[in-house]
Design a protein around this motif. Structure first.
Motif, PDB file in Angstrom:
ATOM      1  N   GLU A 196       0.879  -1.180  -0.008  1.00 55.69           N
ATOM      2  CA  GLU A 196       0.116  -0.006  -0.019  1.00 55.69           C
ATOM      3  C   GLU A 196       1.020   1.290  -0.038  1.00 55.69           C
ATOM      4  O   GLU A 196       2.049   1.235   0.339  1.00 55.69           O
ATOM      5  CB  GLU A 196      -1.096   0.025   1.313  1.00 55.69           C
ATOM      6  CG  GLU A 196      -1.763  -1.194   1.514  1.00 55.69           C
ATOM      7  CD  GLU A 196      -2.968  -1.280   0.473  1.00 55.69           C
ATOM      8  OE1 GLU A 196      -3.318  -0.209   0.220  1.00 55.69           O
ATOM      9  OE2 GLU A 196      -3.454  -2.475   0.238  1.00 55.69           O
ATOM     10  N   VAL A 199       0.852   8.706   0.023  1.00 53.57           N
ATOM     11  CA  VAL A 199       1.491   9.874  -0.827  1.00 53.57           C
ATOM     12  C   VAL A 199       0.932  11.171  -0.397  1.00 53.57           C
ATOM     13  O   VAL A 199      -0.151  11.328  -0.479  1.00 53.57           O
ATOM     14  CB  VAL A 199       1.391   9.423  -2.323  1.00 53.57           C
ATOM     15  CG1 VAL A 199       2.403  10.713  -2.961  1.00 53.57           C
ATOM     16  CG2 VAL A 199       1.772   8.263  -2.939  1.00 53.57           C
ATOM     17  N   ALA A 207      -2.526  10.544  -2.108  1.00 50.08           N
ATOM     18  CA  ALA A 207      -3.302   9.229  -2.438  1.00 50.08           C
ATOM     19  C   ALA A 207      -3.142   8.270  -1.427  1.00 50.08           C
ATOM     20  O   ALA A 207      -2.085   8.525  -0.508  1.00 50.08           O
ATOM     21  CB  ALA A 207      -2.639   8.592  -3.511  1.00 50.08           C
ATOM     22  N   GLU A 209      -3.657   4.370  -1.351  1.00 53.53           N
ATOM     23  CA  GLU A 209      -4.182   3.119  -1.856  1.00 53.53           C
ATOM     24  C   GLU A 209      -3.212   2.136  -2.304  1.00 53.53           C
ATOM     25  O   GLU A 209      -1.924   2.405  -2.022  1.00 53.53           O
ATOM     26  CB  GLU A 209      -4.902   3.568  -3.341  1.00 53.53           C
ATOM     27  CG  GLU A 209      -3.721   4.507  -4.492  1.00 53.53           C
ATOM     28  CD  GLU A 209      -4.329   5.469  -5.325  1.00 53.53           C
ATOM     29  OE1 GLU A 209      -5.851   5.399  -5.375  1.00 53.53           O
ATOM     30  OE2 GLU A 209      -3.553   5.786  -6.330  1.00 53.53           O
ATOM     31  N   THR A 213      -2.663   0.135  -8.039  1.00 52.67           N
ATOM     32  CA  THR A 213      -3.488   1.385  -8.312  1.00 52.67           C
ATOM     33  C   THR A 213      -2.896   2.706  -8.542  1.00 52.67           C
ATOM     34  O   THR A 213      -3.343   3.273  -9.560  1.00 52.67           O
ATOM     35  CB  THR A 213      -4.581   1.509  -7.237  1.00 52.67           C
ATOM     36  OG1 THR A 213      -5.267   0.245  -7.202  1.00 52.67           O
ATOM     37  CG2 THR A 213      -5.561   2.543  -7.662  1.00 52.67           C
ATOM     38  N   PHE A 214      -2.186   3.115  -7.579  1.00 52.50           N
ATOM     39  CA  PHE A 214      -1.440   4.347  -7.846  1.00 52.50           C
ATOM     40  C   PHE A 214      -0.447   4.232  -9.117  1.00 52.50           C
ATOM     41  O   PHE A 214      -0.378   5.216  -9.703  1.00 52.50           O
ATOM     42  CB  PHE A 214      -0.475   4.492  -6.621  1.00 52.50           C
ATOM     43  CG  PHE A 214       0.299   5.824  -6.455  1.00 52.50           C
ATOM     44  CD1 PHE A 214      -0.394   7.136  -6.180  1.00 52.50           C
ATOM     45  CD2 PHE A 214       1.667   6.104  -6.852  1.00 52.50           C
ATOM     46  CE1 PHE A 214       0.439   8.496  -6.380  1.00 52.50           C
ATOM     47  CE2 PHE A 214       2.230   7.003  -6.993  1.00 52.50           C
ATOM     48  CZ  PHE A 214       1.494   8.363  -6.619  1.00 52.50           C
ATOM     49  N   SER A 215       0.409   3.184  -9.374  1.00 52.69           N
ATOM     50  CA  SER A 215       1.244   3.160 -10.335  1.00 52.69           C
ATOM     51  C   SER A 215       0.182   3.347 -11.710  1.00 52.69           C
ATOM     52  O   SER A 215       0.647   3.891 -12.621  1.00 52.69           O
ATOM     53  CB  SER A 215       2.133   1.773 -10.517  1.00 52.69           C
ATOM     54  OG  SER A 215       2.767   1.926  -9.226  1.00 52.69           O
ATOM     55  N   ARG A 217      -2.649   4.523 -12.238  1.00 54.05           N
ATOM     56  CA  ARG A 217      -3.550   5.802 -12.586  1.00 54.05           C
ATOM     57  C   ARG A 217      -2.675   6.891 -12.893  1.00 54.05           C
ATOM     58  O   ARG A 217      -3.076   8.043 -13.603  1.00 54.05           O
ATOM     59  CB  ARG A 217      -4.481   6.088 -11.443  1.00 54.05           C
ATOM     60  CG  ARG A 217      -3.789   7.011  -9.992  1.00 54.05           C
ATOM     61  CD  ARG A 217      -4.857   6.914  -9.261  1.00 54.05           C
ATOM     62  NE  ARG A 217      -4.317   7.444  -8.031  1.00 54.05           N
ATOM     63  CZ  ARG A 217      -4.331   8.946  -7.630  1.00 54.05           C
ATOM     64  NH1 ARG A 217      -4.963   9.798  -8.603  1.00 54.05           N
ATOM     65  NH2 ARG A 217      -3.974   9.386  -6.735  1.00 54.05           N
ATOM     66  N   GLY A 218      -1.279   7.238 -12.578  1.00 59.13           N
ATOM     67  CA  GLY A 218      -0.515   8.082 -12.918  1.00 59.13           C
ATOM     68  C   GLY A 218       0.116   8.254 -14.152  1.00 59.13           C
ATOM     69  O   GLY A 218       0.910   9.050 -14.707  1.00 59.13           O
TER      70      GLY A 218
END
Length: 307
Positions: A196, A199, A207, A209, A213-215, A217-218
């Motif tokens: 998890e 950020v 963020a 998450e 998911t983070f990797s 969506r950016g």
């Protein structure tokens, strides 16, 4: 769990942390990311009761950490490997911590062996390298066998073997059901270790998450191409409705996959030096999503040079 609710810390008119709310759960490694000056260290110090918040609350297992008289049995932490008495030996330092927290003396030798310092435990800490001090700091965090562990840049000064050891240690601690919260600037290590992410930027939450998911969506998946005939290839790929960003001989292409680009180049006898599909990466997502939050930006990035 570590629960942070509307946490705020001000120094005069400057807000180091603003209305942070997040939860760090057991059984996983949670990475804590943000640009320099984002408020990560301030947040960690508030978790440990070293700084009093201006507003909001932070609890560990439902209670403020400062309310626990034998703290090392509940939370182990490494904030600054240099923050230790250089005239003591490593064994004396850990023995003092053990006595003050009513931890059995036998535990001192156990953690010294675990972090690889057993043979130099008699030496004064002032003569230790940064990597050795990092290992001692980790030993201090592990001393009380706590269910919650906080680490601020635990990989500083470690050699490749040490980096691998810390990566495996964090994973093992989480697999044992502990709460593991790690602040780091090393995106490659977080990509290998974290489950998890929390950020932050300029003291505010960006963020909270999963790593995947983070990797994702950016950034967008793209194909990297290197060719000495970039101009010709750009015209052909654009005609095929691809989007091309040019950095000299290096092109980043979206809208066509690698086999389609290879076919276009082959049909028109264009030499390719490199062709690869680039999937979403933590580093790229972090750079994009925190770009507006960075306080200290080098001249080339400020001018828009490729990252």
């Amino acid at each position: 769990m570590i629960e942070v609710k509307e946490l705020t810390k001000r120094y005069g008119s400057t807000a180091a942390v603003q209305n942070l709310t997040f939860t760090v759960r057991p059984g996983r490694v949670t990475g804590f990311l943000g640009p320099n000056g984002a408020g990560k260290s301030t947040t960690l110090r508030m978790v440990l009761g070293l700084h009093a918040p201006t507003g909001g609350t932070v609890t560990v297992d439902g209670r403020p950490f400062a309310d626990r008289p034998r703290g090392l049995r509940h939370v182990g932490s490494l904030l600054d490997a240099h923050d230790v008495h250089g005239g003591r030996s490593a064994r004396a330092q850990l023995a003092a911590l053990a006595r003050s927290n009513r931890i059995p003396r036998t535990r001192v030798d156990e953690v010294l062996a675990e972090v690889g310092l057993a043979e130099v435990a008699h030496r004064r800490i002032g003569g230790y390298s940064l990597g050795m001090k990092q290992r001692l700091g980790i030993a201090s965090a592990l001393l009380g066998d706590p269910p919650v562990l906080l680490f601020d840049e635990p990989l500083n000064g470690l050699d490749p073997e040490g980096v691998k050891w810390v990566r495996e240690l964090l994973r093992r601690l989480a697999d044992e059901g502990r709460t593991v919260f790690v602040s780091s600037h090393l995106m490659s290590e977080m990509e290998h270790t974290a489950d998890e992410l929390i950020v932050i930027g300029r003291g505010e939450l960006i963020a909270a998450e999963s790593l995947d998911t983070f990797s994702a969506r950016g950034t967008r998946r793209h194909v990297t191409v290197r060719t000495p005939e970039a101009g010709r290839l750009i015209d052909l790929l654009t005609a095929a409705e691809a989007t091309v960003t040019s950095y000299g001989e290096r092109l980043e292409v979206t809208g066509l996959d690698a086999p389609e680009i290879a076919r276009v180049a082959l049909d028109h006898r264009i030499l390719l030096h490199h062709l690869s599909t680039e999937n979403a990466s933590l580093e790229r997502a972090f750079m994009e999503l925190t770009a507006d939050s960075a306080q200290y930006v080098s001249a080339d990035l400020a001018a828009g040079a490729p990252r």
